[in-house]
Motif scaffolding. Structure first.
Motif, mmCIF file in Angstrom:
data_model
loop_
_atom_site.group_PDB
_atom_site.id
_atom_site.type_symbol
_atom_site.label_atom_id
_atom_site.label_comp_id
_atom_site.label_asym_id
_atom_site.label_seq_id
_atom_site.Cartn_x
_atom_site.Cartn_y
_atom_site.Cartn_z
ATOM 1 N N ALA A 16 0.837 -1.202 0.000
ATOM 2 C CA ALA A 16 0.000 0.000 0.000
ATOM 3 C C ALA A 16 0.870 1.250 0.000
ATOM 4 C CB ALA A 16 -0.950 -0.002 1.201
ATOM 5 N N THR A 17 1.692 1.379 -1.031
ATOM 6 C CA THR A 17 2.642 2.480 -1.106
ATOM 7 C C THR A 17 1.940 3.814 -1.351
ATOM 8 O OG1 THR A 17 2.975 1.915 -3.439
ATOM 9 C CG2 THR A 17 4.587 1.101 -1.865
ATOM 10 N N VAL A 18 2.451 4.845 -0.665
ATOM 11 C CA VAL A 18 1.891 6.194 -0.748
ATOM 12 C C VAL A 18 2.892 7.076 -1.486
ATOM 13 C CG1 VAL A 18 0.880 8.105 0.528
ATOM 14 C CG2 VAL A 18 0.799 5.791 1.493
ATOM 15 N N ALA A 70 1.657 -6.467 3.807
ATOM 16 C CA ALA A 70 2.800 -6.435 4.719
ATOM 17 C C ALA A 70 2.540 -5.498 5.888
ATOM 18 C CB ALA A 70 4.052 -5.984 3.974
ATOM 19 N N GLU A 71 3.202 -5.764 7.013
ATOM 20 C CA GLU A 71 3.104 -4.893 8.186
ATOM 21 C C GLU A 71 4.337 -3.995 8.286
ATOM 22 O OE1 GLU A 71 3.317 -5.094 13.082
ATOM 23 O OE2 GLU A 71 2.684 -6.878 11.995
ATOM 24 N N HIS A 72 4.117 -2.695 8.217
ATOM 25 C CA HIS A 72 5.185 -1.715 8.426
ATOM 26 C C HIS A 72 4.637 -0.584 9.290
ATOM 27 C CE1 HIS A 72 8.205 -3.349 5.659
ATOM 28 N NE2 HIS A 72 7.190 -3.676 4.882
ATOM 29 N N HIS A 73 5.531 0.086 10.006
ATOM 30 C CA HIS A 73 5.109 1.148 10.916
ATOM 31 C C HIS A 73 5.996 2.378 10.755
ATOM 32 C CE1 HIS A 73 2.477 -1.636 13.138
ATOM 33 N NE2 HIS A 73 3.452 -2.509 12.973
ATOM 34 N N ALA A 74 5.394 3.558 11.014
ATOM 35 C CA ALA A 74 6.113 4.834 11.035
ATOM 36 C C ALA A 74 6.828 5.127 9.726
ATOM 37 C CB ALA A 74 7.113 4.874 12.197
ATOM 38 N N MET A 75 6.251 4.657 8.607
ATOM 39 C CA MET A 75 6.802 4.928 7.283
ATOM 40 C C MET A 75 5.730 5.653 6.472
ATOM 41 S SD MET A 75 8.707 1.258 6.588
ATOM 42 C CE MET A 75 9.296 1.737 4.944
ATOM 43 N N PRO A 76 5.864 6.954 6.270
ATOM 44 C CA PRO A 76 4.821 7.710 5.552
ATOM 45 C C PRO A 76 4.513 7.146 4.170
ATOM 46 C CG PRO A 76 6.413 9.197 6.566
ATOM 47 C CD PRO A 76 6.978 7.813 6.708
ATOM 48 N N GLU A 77 5.501 6.500 3.554
ATOM 49 C CA GLU A 77 5.317 5.992 2.196
ATOM 50 C C GLU A 77 4.656 4.616 2.152
ATOM 51 O OE1 GLU A 77 9.588 4.789 3.326
ATOM 52 O OE2 GLU A 77 8.029 6.219 3.912
ATOM 53 N N VAL A 78 4.327 4.037 3.307
ATOM 54 C CA VAL A 78 3.698 2.714 3.361
ATOM 55 C C VAL A 78 2.487 2.781 4.287
ATOM 56 C CG1 VAL A 78 4.003 0.301 4.029
ATOM 57 C CG2 VAL A 78 5.873 1.513 2.894
ATOM 58 N N SER A 127 0.381 0.154 5.014
ATOM 59 C CA SER A 127 -0.073 -1.163 5.477
ATOM 60 C C SER A 127 0.415 -1.453 6.896
ATOM 61 C CB SER A 127 0.407 -2.259 4.526
ATOM 62 O OG SER A 127 1.823 -2.249 4.425
ATOM 63 N N SER A 128 0.011 -0.634 7.850
ATOM 64 C CA SER A 128 0.408 -0.874 9.239
ATOM 65 C C SER A 128 -0.478 -1.909 9.923
ATOM 66 C CB SER A 128 0.351 0.440 10.035
ATOM 67 O OG SER A 128 -0.954 0.999 9.980
ATOM 68 N N SER A 129 -1.677 -2.174 9.378
ATOM 69 C CA SER A 129 -2.623 -3.102 10.008
ATOM 70 C C SER A 129 -3.127 -4.117 8.984
ATOM 71 C CB SER A 129 -3.805 -2.334 10.598
ATOM 72 O OG SER A 129 -3.379 -1.403 11.561
ATOM 73 N N PRO A 130 -2.336 -5.152 8.702
ATOM 74 C CA PRO A 130 -2.746 -6.121 7.670
ATOM 75 C C PRO A 130 -4.110 -6.747 7.921
ATOM 76 C CG PRO A 130 -0.440 -6.445 8.246
ATOM 77 C CD PRO A 130 -0.984 -5.443 9.218
ATOM 78 N N ALA A 131 -4.432 -7.089 9.168
ATOM 79 C CA ALA A 131 -5.703 -7.754 9.442
ATOM 80 C C ALA A 131 -6.886 -6.876 9.061
ATOM 81 C CB ALA A 131 -5.788 -8.154 10.915
ATOM 82 N N VAL A 132 -6.778 -5.562 9.322
ATOM 83 C CA VAL A 132 -7.866 -4.646 8.977
ATOM 84 C C VAL A 132 -8.011 -4.542 7.463
ATOM 85 C CG1 VAL A 132 -8.711 -2.275 9.169
ATOM 86 C CG2 VAL A 132 -7.553 -3.343 11.109
ATOM 87 N N LEU A 133 -6.894 -4.372 6.780
ATOM 88 C CA LEU A 133 -6.928 -4.283 5.322
ATOM 89 C C LEU A 133 -7.469 -5.569 4.708
ATOM 90 C CD1 LEU A 133 -6.277 -2.990 2.600
ATOM 91 C CD2 LEU A 133 -3.880 -3.671 2.912
ATOM 92 N N LEU A 142 4.292 -15.055 9.189
ATOM 93 C CA LEU A 142 4.885 -14.531 10.421
ATOM 94 C C LEU A 142 6.337 -14.152 10.199
ATOM 95 C CD1 LEU A 142 3.470 -17.317 12.765
ATOM 96 C CD2 LEU A 142 2.580 -14.977 12.537
ATOM 97 N N GLY A 143 6.711 -12.950 10.651
ATOM 98 C CA GLY A 143 8.090 -12.501 10.584
ATOM 99 C C GLY A 143 8.573 -12.067 11.950
ATOM 100 N N ARG A 144 9.896 -11.987 12.123
ATOM 101 C CA ARG A 144 10.447 -11.617 13.436
ATOM 102 C C ARG A 144 11.079 -10.235 13.449
ATOM 103 N NH1 ARG A 144 16.219 -13.039 14.299
ATOM 104 N NH2 ARG A 144 17.090 -13.749 12.317
ATOM 105 N N ALA A 145 11.148 -9.566 12.294
ATOM 106 C CA ALA A 145 11.680 -8.201 12.269
ATOM 107 C C ALA A 145 10.598 -7.238 12.753
ATOM 108 C CB ALA A 145 12.119 -7.835 10.856
ATOM 109 N N PRO A 146 10.967 -6.057 13.227
ATOM 110 C CA PRO A 146 9.955 -5.117 13.719
ATOM 111 C C PRO A 146 9.160 -4.432 12.623
ATOM 112 C CG PRO A 146 12.124 -4.140 13.890
ATOM 113 C CD PRO A 146 12.338 -5.578 13.488
ATOM 114 N N GLY A 147 9.723 -4.341 11.412
ATOM 115 C CA GLY A 147 9.042 -3.617 10.349
ATOM 116 C C GLY A 147 9.054 -2.123 10.563
ATOM 117 N N THR A 148 10.047 -1.638 11.324
ATOM 118 C CA THR A 148 10.112 -0.211 11.624
ATOM 119 C C THR A 148 11.449 0.108 12.273
ATOM 120 O OG1 THR A 148 8.904 1.611 12.651
ATOM 121 C CG2 THR A 148 9.068 -0.433 13.923
ATOM 122 N N ASN A 149 11.568 1.329 12.793
ATOM 123 C CA ASN A 149 12.792 1.736 13.477
ATOM 124 C C ASN A 149 12.756 1.323 14.949
ATOM 125 O OD1 ASN A 149 11.382 3.898 14.996
ATOM 126 N ND2 ASN A 149 11.231 4.862 12.982
ATOM 127 N N ALA A 150 13.876 1.493 15.640
ATOM 128 C CA ALA A 150 14.000 1.005 17.014
ATOM 129 C C ALA A 150 13.040 1.708 17.973
ATOM 130 C CB ALA A 150 15.439 1.172 17.495
#
Length: 360
Positions: A23-25, A56-64, A66-72, A119-127
């Motif tokens: 869901a790229t912006v 995909a699940e990503h957070h705090a990225m204005p260009e993405v 898809s922070s809530s895959p289940a909702v989408l 399922l992934g183990r990376a955070p999908g975002t910054n620290a």
């Protein structure tokens, strides 16, 4: 092999083709535009015979967006009938296993028999954002915790905790316990768990648990061959899967004009460079990408990134995907297009389907 791995694709594709969307912006668009495009893409993918649509699940990225895959995916489920829907993936350390089991149990109740739980183990975002996401979780979310989290989640999905486990009487609802209650009725099966990975760690875990494995070739191509080989060598049959199943994530972009395909892919490369420098912003347009002046370090990054992207005219992309499938012995390819143009991205998936002779 069970139904979740039986392709619905018809045509000349040597392996099933699926879609991963972020869901790229882009510049000049909004998150709402990106999410509506994702839904449009899912409907189009179903029509054209793609096997899965994953978010995909990503957070705090204005260009993405898809922070809530289940909702989408719930929104997509209401507008599709046959295509499999899933996460690519849920970043499990950001959540408690019970919450994930409930979310995807709900999706399975809404779209029975076509829900995947990658399922992934990376955070999908910054620290800092990862810390904010996990502040109330009991675990650190590190690699050492991930196998335990996966096994706990699978126990919630099946309702089968070992005797003496503290969660034996805790149940994910909607979930398997409902079918065992007097008069209870629930959809058969449940969401199909997958492990995602970009190294040998998840390959070994997927093999040990007998789960299908999706490898992120699109951002870790240097590890593709070794990780896939490791998974196949160490695979143990399970109730989920009787033999190894590998899906390779690959970035691809098709256009009638090769230069247009290159500039569209370049928008994603520039966005990725900015993200790695902590300069996240909306994805640049293809015109901006075409006129960007790259430093020597940026040129090196672009060349390295583009080496694993299949782009160009439809026949060129098809041949590149075929070589990748043959080289990795992939059971399936998961195609993502990390680029700016909405119309161009939708058109790319149509052109790839045309090149394979998939339904229209």
């Amino acid at each position: 092999m069970s139904a979740p791995f039986s392709p619905s694709t018809k045509g000349t594709a040597p392996v099933p083709l699926s879609v991963l969307d972020l869901a790229t912006v882009g510049e000049g668009t909004s998150a709402a535009d990106a999410l509506h495009t994702a839904v449009t893409l899912a409907v189009q993918a179903e029509t054209r015979g793609y096997h899965r649509f994953w978010a995909a699940e990503h957070h705090a990225m204005p260009e993405v967006a898809s922070s809530s895959p289940a909702v989408l995916l719930a929104h997509v489920a209401a507008r599709t009938r046959t295509i499999r829907l899933g996460s690519g993936g849920v970043m499990l350390p950001n959540h408690t296993p019970l919450i994930v089991a409930e979310q995807f149990g709900t999706l399975h109740a809404l779209a029975p028999g076509r829900v995947d739980l990658g399922l992934g183990r990376a955070p999908g975002t910054n620290a800092a954002t990862a810390s904010a996401l996990r502040r109330n979780l009991p675990r650190s979310g590190g690699a050492a915790d991930f196998p335990e989290q996966v096994e706990e989640l699978m126990a919630f999905l099946t309702g089968q905790f070992p005797a003496g486990h503290p969660y034996t009487e805790v149940h994910a609802i909607p979930g398997p316990v409902q079918s065992r209650l007097p008069g209870g009725v629930s959809a058969t099966g449940g969401p199909t768990p997958w492990l995602l990975g970009s190294s040998g760690f998840s390959a070994r875990l997927a093999a040990r648990l007998g789960l299908p494995f999706a490898f992120a070739h699109h951002f870790a191509p240097q590890h593709t061959t070794s990780a896939v080989r490791l998974y196949r060598e160490q695979f143990r049959a399970s109730a989920v899967l009787d033999r190894p199943y590998v899906m390779i994530g690959v970035q691809a972009f098709a256009a009638e004009d090769e230069k247009e395909a290159y500039h569209q892919v370049l928008t994603g490369v520039i966005s990725m460079m900015r993200t790695q420098r902590g300069q996240s912003a909306l994805m640049p347009t293809s015109e901006e990408a075409a006129h960007h002046v790259f430093s020597p370090a940026e040129e090196e990054f672009v060349q390295g990134w583009m080496a694993s992207v299949e782009y160009g005219t439809p026949d060129v992309v098809r041949d590149g995907l075929a070589r990748l499938a043959e080289r990795t012995r992939a059971n399936e390819l998961l195609i993502t297009t990390y680029a700016h143009g909405r119309t161009e991205r939708l058109r790319s998936f149509d052109l790839i389907a045309d090149a394979y002779g998939m339904p229209s």
